[in-house]
Design an enzyme around this catalytic site. Structure first.
Site, mmCIF file in Angstrom:
data_model
loop_
_atom_site.group_PDB
_atom_site.id
_atom_site.type_symbol
_atom_site.label_atom_id
_atom_site.label_comp_id
_atom_site.label_asym_id
_atom_site.label_seq_id
_atom_site.Cartn_x
_atom_site.Cartn_y
_atom_site.Cartn_z
ATOM 1 N N CYS A 222 -3.079 1.463 -25.135
ATOM 2 C CA CYS A 222 -2.737 1.394 -26.544
ATOM 3 C C CYS A 222 -2.565 -0.071 -26.938
ATOM 4 O O CYS A 222 -1.815 -0.810 -26.289
ATOM 5 C CB CYS A 222 -1.450 2.173 -26.798
ATOM 6 N N CYS B 5 4.151 5.508 -28.858
ATOM 7 C CA CYS B 5 4.607 4.703 -30.002
ATOM 8 C C CYS B 5 4.223 5.299 -31.352
ATOM 9 O O CYS B 5 4.588 4.752 -32.391
ATOM 10 C CB CYS B 5 4.079 3.271 -29.898
ATOM 11 N N CYS C 224 -12.823 10.291 -30.529
ATOM 12 C CA CYS C 224 -13.468 9.222 -31.285
ATOM 13 C C CYS C 224 -12.367 8.226 -31.666
ATOM 14 O O CYS C 224 -11.553 8.510 -32.547
ATOM 15 C CB CYS C 224 -14.136 9.835 -32.508
HETATM 16 FE FE FE Z 1 1.129 3.242 -28.240
#
Ligand code: FE
Length: 140
Positions: free
Chosen positions: A50, A102, A122
């Site tokens: 991330c 998060c 996607c």
């Molecule tokens: Fe995150």
């Protein structure tokens, strides 16, 4: 890191941490233009994390070339890495994918992917950060 630990920051903190382009996608559920992202054609091995919190999201060996203009994956690193939400924005019914750690927007998942899962995650390049040092998936 403990995948069960949530990351909670104020929007002001996210604005300071992220680039304006990342903020628009990750925190405002934006979509980068197709074929614009850094990872669209990437074939490097590693773990896609991330871009907001660093959580492990998609191993590179789940990435495939969908031809859509966005990085596409057949499955997340673990089922717990992401959260799915019904998204009826823009006159469509889609399934939004967010980072469980998060809460940031990653992209959408569709049922027209290849085997073995039939899923197509996607995902915006702007939501990802490839950690090439994570060789866990390099033999896959
Ligand atoms: Fe995150």
């Amino acid at each position: 890191m403990d995948a069960g630990t949530k990351v909670e920051k104020s929007e002001q903190e996210w604005r300071e941490q992220l680039t304006p382009e990342q903020y628009e996608v990750l925190r405002r559920a934006g979509t980068e233009p197709p074929f614009s992202g850094a990872y669209n054609y990437a074939k490097d091995s590693g773990m896609y994390r991330c871009a907001a919190c660093g959580a492990e999201l998609f191993p590179s060996d789940t990435k495939f070339d969908s031809g859509t203009g966005w990085p596409s994956f057949t499955e997340p690193a673990t089922a717990e890495a992401v959260e799915l939400h019904s998204d009826r924005s823009h006159g469509m019914t889609r399934t939004e994918v967010t980072c469980r750690r998060c809460g940031s927007h990653l992209g959408h998942v569709f049922d027209d992917g290849p085997n073995p899962t039939g899923q197509r995650y996607c995902i915006n390049s702007l939501s990802l950060d490839l950690d090439a040092s994570d060789a866990e998936s390099s033999t896959g």
